[in-house]
Design a protein around this motif. Sequence first.
Motif, PDB file in Angstrom:
ATOM      1  N   TRP A 527       0.847  -1.154  -0.158  1.00 27.47           N
ATOM      2  CA  TRP A 527      -0.058  -0.019   0.037  1.00 27.47           C
ATOM      3  C   TRP A 527       0.683   1.202  -0.026  1.00 27.47           C
ATOM      4  O   TRP A 527       0.572   2.175  -0.596  1.00 27.47           O
ATOM      5  CB  TRP A 527      -0.854   0.024   1.191  1.00 27.47           C
ATOM      6  CG  TRP A 527      -1.858   1.012   1.416  1.00 27.47           C
ATOM      7  CD1 TRP A 527      -1.867   2.251   1.512  1.00 27.47           C
ATOM      8  CD2 TRP A 527      -3.260   0.967   0.863  1.00 27.47           C
ATOM      9  NE1 TRP A 527      -2.880   3.178   1.477  1.00 27.47           N
ATOM     10  CE2 TRP A 527      -3.877   2.301   0.991  1.00 27.47           C
ATOM     11  CE3 TRP A 527      -4.090   0.114   0.536  1.00 27.47           C
ATOM     12  CZ2 TRP A 527      -5.033   2.767   0.709  1.00 27.47           C
ATOM     13  CZ3 TRP A 527      -5.386   0.248  -0.068  1.00 27.47           C
ATOM     14  CH2 TRP A 527      -5.999   1.565   0.192  1.00 27.47           C
ATOM     15  N   GLN A 528       2.084   1.132   0.937  1.00 25.45           N
ATOM     16  CA  GLN A 528       2.808   2.565   0.892  1.00 25.45           C
ATOM     17  C   GLN A 528       3.400   2.901  -0.523  1.00 25.45           C
ATOM     18  O   GLN A 528       3.375   4.065  -0.920  1.00 25.45           O
ATOM     19  CB  GLN A 528       4.011   2.263   1.788  1.00 25.45           C
ATOM     20  CG  GLN A 528       4.765   3.189   1.872  1.00 25.45           C
ATOM     21  CD  GLN A 528       5.895   2.985   3.067  1.00 25.45           C
ATOM     22  OE1 GLN A 528       5.881   2.144   3.767  1.00 25.45           O
ATOM     23  NE2 GLN A 528       7.367   3.780   3.175  1.00 25.45           N
ATOM     24  N   PHE A 529       4.059   1.666  -1.316  1.00 30.91           N
ATOM     25  CA  PHE A 529       4.724   1.885  -2.359  1.00 30.91           C
ATOM     26  C   PHE A 529       3.857   1.705  -3.639  1.00 30.91           C
ATOM     27  O   PHE A 529       4.403   2.322  -4.832  1.00 30.91           O
ATOM     28  CB  PHE A 529       5.995   1.031  -2.490  1.00 30.91           C
ATOM     29  CG  PHE A 529       6.712   1.246  -1.266  1.00 30.91           C
ATOM     30  CD1 PHE A 529       7.616   2.239  -1.520  1.00 30.91           C
ATOM     31  CD2 PHE A 529       7.079   0.489  -0.332  1.00 30.91           C
ATOM     32  CE1 PHE A 529       8.755   2.426  -0.521  1.00 30.91           C
ATOM     33  CE2 PHE A 529       7.940   0.572   0.718  1.00 30.91           C
ATOM     34  CZ  PHE A 529       8.806   1.713   0.620  1.00 30.91           C
ATOM     35  N   PHE A 530       2.500   1.195  -3.776  1.00 34.79           N
ATOM     36  CA  PHE A 530       1.904   0.915  -4.964  1.00 34.79           C
ATOM     37  C   PHE A 530       0.377   1.539  -4.765  1.00 34.79           C
ATOM     38  O   PHE A 530      -0.322   1.430  -5.552  1.00 34.79           O
ATOM     39  CB  PHE A 530       1.920  -0.329  -5.235  1.00 34.79           C
ATOM     40  CG  PHE A 530       3.562  -0.740  -5.586  1.00 34.79           C
ATOM     41  CD1 PHE A 530       4.270  -0.477  -6.748  1.00 34.79           C
ATOM     42  CD2 PHE A 530       4.108  -1.574  -4.716  1.00 34.79           C
ATOM     43  CE1 PHE A 530       5.429  -0.731  -6.926  1.00 34.79           C
ATOM     44  CE2 PHE A 530       5.292  -2.092  -5.006  1.00 34.79           C
ATOM     45  CZ  PHE A 530       6.129  -1.640  -6.057  1.00 34.79           C
ATOM     46  N   GLY A 531      -0.001   1.863  -3.449  1.00 32.43           N
ATOM     47  CA  GLY A 531      -1.354   2.298  -3.397  1.00 32.43           C
ATOM     48  C   GLY A 531      -1.539   3.473  -3.770  1.00 32.43           C
ATOM     49  O   GLY A 531      -0.830   4.410  -4.152  1.00 32.43           O
ATOM     50  N   PRO A 532      -2.795   3.951  -3.465  1.00 31.52           N
ATOM     51  CA  PRO A 532      -3.171   5.396  -3.832  1.00 31.52           C
ATOM     52  C   PRO A 532      -2.539   6.247  -3.061  1.00 31.52           C
ATOM     53  O   PRO A 532      -2.079   6.190  -1.896  1.00 31.52           O
ATOM     54  CB  PRO A 532      -4.571   5.401  -3.149  1.00 31.52           C
ATOM     55  CG  PRO A 532      -5.253   4.175  -3.203  1.00 31.52           C
ATOM     56  CD  PRO A 532      -3.990   3.110  -2.786  1.00 31.52           C
ATOM     57  N   GLN A 533      -1.908   7.480  -3.801  1.00 30.62           N
ATOM     58  CA  GLN A 533      -1.153   8.393  -3.193  1.00 30.62           C
ATOM     59  C   GLN A 533       0.114   7.903  -2.753  1.00 30.62           C
ATOM     60  O   GLN A 533       0.789   8.529  -1.945  1.00 30.62           O
ATOM     61  CB  GLN A 533      -1.833   9.150  -2.138  1.00 30.62           C
ATOM     62  CG  GLN A 533      -3.290  10.204  -2.323  1.00 30.62           C
ATOM     63  CD  GLN A 533      -2.733  11.229  -3.558  1.00 30.62           C
ATOM     64  OE1 GLN A 533      -2.823  10.977  -4.764  1.00 30.62           O
ATOM     65  NE2 GLN A 533      -2.368  12.219  -3.356  1.00 30.62           N
ATOM     66  N   SER A 534       0.716   7.116  -3.456  1.00 32.05           N
ATOM     67  CA  SER A 534       1.958   6.610  -3.070  1.00 32.05           C
ATOM     68  C   SER A 534       2.819   7.472  -4.000  1.00 32.05           C
ATOM     69  O   SER A 534       2.585   7.832  -4.967  1.00 32.05           O
ATOM     70  CB  SER A 534       2.112   5.146  -3.378  1.00 32.05           C
ATOM     71  OG  SER A 534       1.763   4.816  -4.925  1.00 32.05           O
ATOM     72  N   TYR A 535       4.295   7.381  -3.483  1.00 36.29           N
ATOM     73  CA  TYR A 535       5.272   8.129  -4.258  1.00 36.29           C
ATOM     74  C   TYR A 535       6.655   7.411  -4.126  1.00 36.29           C
ATOM     75  O   TYR A 535       6.767   6.417  -3.545  1.00 36.29           O
ATOM     76  CB  TYR A 535       5.368   9.520  -3.803  1.00 36.29           C
ATOM     77  CG  TYR A 535       5.810   9.414  -2.251  1.00 36.29           C
ATOM     78  CD1 TYR A 535       7.172   9.578  -1.896  1.00 36.29           C
ATOM     79  CD2 TYR A 535       4.450   9.618  -1.155  1.00 36.29           C
ATOM     80  CE1 TYR A 535       7.340   9.387  -0.290  1.00 36.29           C
ATOM     81  CE2 TYR A 535       4.877   9.538   0.038  1.00 36.29           C
ATOM     82  CZ  TYR A 535       6.062   9.585   0.637  1.00 36.29           C
ATOM     83  OH  TYR A 535       6.398   9.437   1.796  1.00 36.29           O
ATOM     84  N   HIS A 536       7.388   7.894  -5.146  1.00 34.78           N
ATOM     85  CA  HIS A 536       8.638   7.268  -5.324  1.00 34.78           C
ATOM     86  C   HIS A 536       9.951   7.653  -4.625  1.00 34.78           C
ATOM     87  O   HIS A 536      10.883   6.917  -4.268  1.00 34.78           O
ATOM     88  CB  HIS A 536       9.105   6.838  -6.728  1.00 34.78           C
ATOM     89  CG  HIS A 536       7.932   6.239  -7.468  1.00 34.78           C
ATOM     90  ND1 HIS A 536       7.533   4.974  -7.218  1.00 34.78           N
ATOM     91  CD2 HIS A 536       7.235   6.795  -8.551  1.00 34.78           C
ATOM     92  CE1 HIS A 536       6.625   4.619  -7.984  1.00 34.78           C
ATOM     93  NE2 HIS A 536       6.316   5.531  -9.011  1.00 34.78           N
ATOM     94  N   SER A 537      10.358   8.831  -4.392  1.00 40.84           N
ATOM     95  CA  SER A 537      11.050   9.390  -3.774  1.00 40.84           C
ATOM     96  C   SER A 537      10.708  10.898  -3.254  1.00 40.84           C
ATOM     97  O   SER A 537       9.473  11.695  -3.601  1.00 40.84           O
ATOM     98  CB  SER A 537      12.523   9.605  -4.662  1.00 40.84           C
ATOM     99  OG  SER A 537      12.189  10.545  -5.760  1.00 40.84           O
TER     100      SER A 537
END
Length: 847
Positions: A527-537
């Motif tokens: 959820w943290q890395f691919f869920g809604p409102q996730s980001y990469h850096s």
Amino acid sequence: MSGESAVSGDQETRAAAGTRWLGAVGLSVVVPAPVPEQDLTALREHLDAHCGTGPGAWELIVVTGDAAAPAAADAAEPRIRLIRPGDTGSDTGSGDRRSGKGAALRAGVLASTGDRVLLMDPALSTPLDELTRLEEVLDQDARPGDGRPGDARPDDAHGAHGAHPGPGPAVVLGRSRNRLVRTLGIPGIPGFRADTCAFALFDGDRARAAFGASTLDGPAIDAEVLRWIRRQGWQVAEVELPARRTATPKTATPNAPTPRIPTPRPDRRQALGELFRLNAGGLAVALAFLALSFYVFQGLWTDLDGAYLADALQDQNQWEWFVGVTTDNITHLRNPLFTLSQGMPDGVNLMANATMLGLNIPLIPVTLLFGETVTFALVLTLGMAASAWTWYWLIRRRFVRGRWAAAAGGALAAFAPPMVSHANGHPNFVVLFMIPLIIDRALRLCEGHREGRSVTRDGVLLGLFATYQIFIGEEPLLIAALGMLVFCFAYLVVAPRRALEAARPLGSGLLVALGVCLPLVAVPLYWQFFGPQSYHSVLHGDNAGNSPRALIEFASRSLFGDPETAGKLSLNTTEQNAFYGWPLLAFGVVVCVWLWRSKAVRALALTGFAALLLSLGPWVPVPRTEIVLPGPWRLMIKLPLFESVIEGRVAMVCAPILGILLALALDRIRRLPAREARTLGLLGVAAALIPVLPLPLTVRDRAPVPAFITSGDWKGYVKDGEALVPVPLPDPGQADALHWQVEADFGFRLAGGYFNGPWGPDRVGIYGATPRHLSNLLRDVRYGGQPPEITDSWRLQARQDLEYWKAGAVVLPFQDRDTELRDLITGLLGRDPEQVRDAWVWRVGPP
């Protein structure tokens, strides 16, 4: 107290008392209570069969329960002796009237002469057939603990601290009974094991040394003796035994009742008193840490309703909002990993923010009863104290004996200048009590090849500890893991053989830990890395690394600190990630040189130096010049996970390293033979620590919540599913509206906000919601910008932005430049506002 001196003194006492001396004995069996005749017969037969019938093959020592009762030896069997607690081994002489399990065990063990000592419970509930399994473990070879990663005491290579050169562990505990019964121990005292040494085989000399050093007379002597043994660096092994059963004496008549002397139940009050006495020193250290933590946060506690940490920027508002939204989600059975409460219409990925679910969820009852600010203050205050205590525990377990030397090291690790800086509003970098536990468990894995530890058990616990830390703070865990990895490479350099020996059990344990951790965190991390409102850096700018000057200057809230100087050398008041001060760094260098013979100290020194270099960032400006050099962080800046780390925070690794070095120095200074040298050493410690002593955090008055919110009048303007648009919109620069929402029990949603979320097609992480034209305009005018000429394009853009936010009402509280803002919004919306208490309100949602 050495085992040899204990034996010598015991012989003299026995000779003075007129008892018979049997010479060298192979096995001494100690029973701390009277035993029926039938059981004595069975014991004698079994010992004859197991040990032999010679006069020195074995001895059985039975301690009578009444110190005033006469004790006698069986003339027909001189190997069986009956003694009273006051006959031998008592430091108060033969007239001692002390009684209880502890007094009986101490008397029995000190009266023994065997090469090995077996302790049995009075009921003889564990059959002697199991003795063979304990002997097999005690026969295992063991080598001295010089230089291993988990034992960094600098003198260990020379046999200091009571290290025993002999083979095998010091004691093998026969574990039996139901695990729940063992855990409960004394009824009503959870966590106390009343029968730890009910069936245990000791090395004889070590047993006499340990029990001779004991002071407790009741059931807590088991804990006291085992703690003393572990602090000598001696191994304690465990063997799982079958469930205990009542042994029937071989000479008993079938179907005839067997007389038993009932075993008294442990006295609960006495056990509690002994446990308190046994742990009084640790409790005193904990109270000292708690007092220090309250000292740091005293301004917050004096006015929980109106005080706001002055240097917290908007982080206190944000974290109290995290507390409130977690409570709101859980109590309404909503997803705790996501919310639409701010950042409308996209919402906030809570797992991708420092929500600290591992603390905020357990503290929901506190939040419901006392409010979000109380929870915030509790987490900070108790978190810093708990972190200091676990660092103290690790340092005392692994590095030094002295309690107060370890306490000083734990205090420095938890209250170092970077920690006090983050205490302004970053609880995830203050509540670090799991990190020392994780480090200790990793060191236990390193010792697995030498001490017969269970790699699986330690790996499972490491996985559970890491799982919980992920739900407290991921970035501190990542930085701690980086520090431990650097330490492993450093130890490989200074002690390659030891490091390679530890690599296999450590690697196996880490695989087990991953097998435990990953299934537990798979869904939250996805959820943290691919869920809604996730980001990469996350973008932090070019000056997120530490200036070289920041390493030697003092922080704002240090005793010698200058807020203006520290402010120029740091990102902000919550990110003064170094600022150890030159005296403390110089002290650390001196200690490393002094104790350089210790491999662990060398590895710590290399780790600290590497952490400071990494914290300088990808580009390092040379002070007072125009020269900029490439930094080692350039090698890591594009690595997954590390691309979101503020590189200056890596310097926080040095806080526990300096704490360990401080403890080692104090422990060595305490043992210096010359008084002048001890005085000089303590003066050096004081010179290093006084400049960085923490000052209480400053507070200011919290911005009041508009009466329009507290009165509930907002309910007539914002419908379900609509957003309230404060003017200006909340963002990282001004987020008081988050506190409005907390005070309104999350009854409305907010446009804008202060959180980490994605921006642009590349989903780069930024602080706050994606800005809109209207939010930028309102922000500019609020802080001094001139309102633009209102045109149709501005009106159209304003309507589009309000529709995007699903706005129900625009709210302008009375504030500076509210006249300019009111005229601007009126021109954009084409109608006048309503004055509701202390706010101007425009209803903009569908009718």
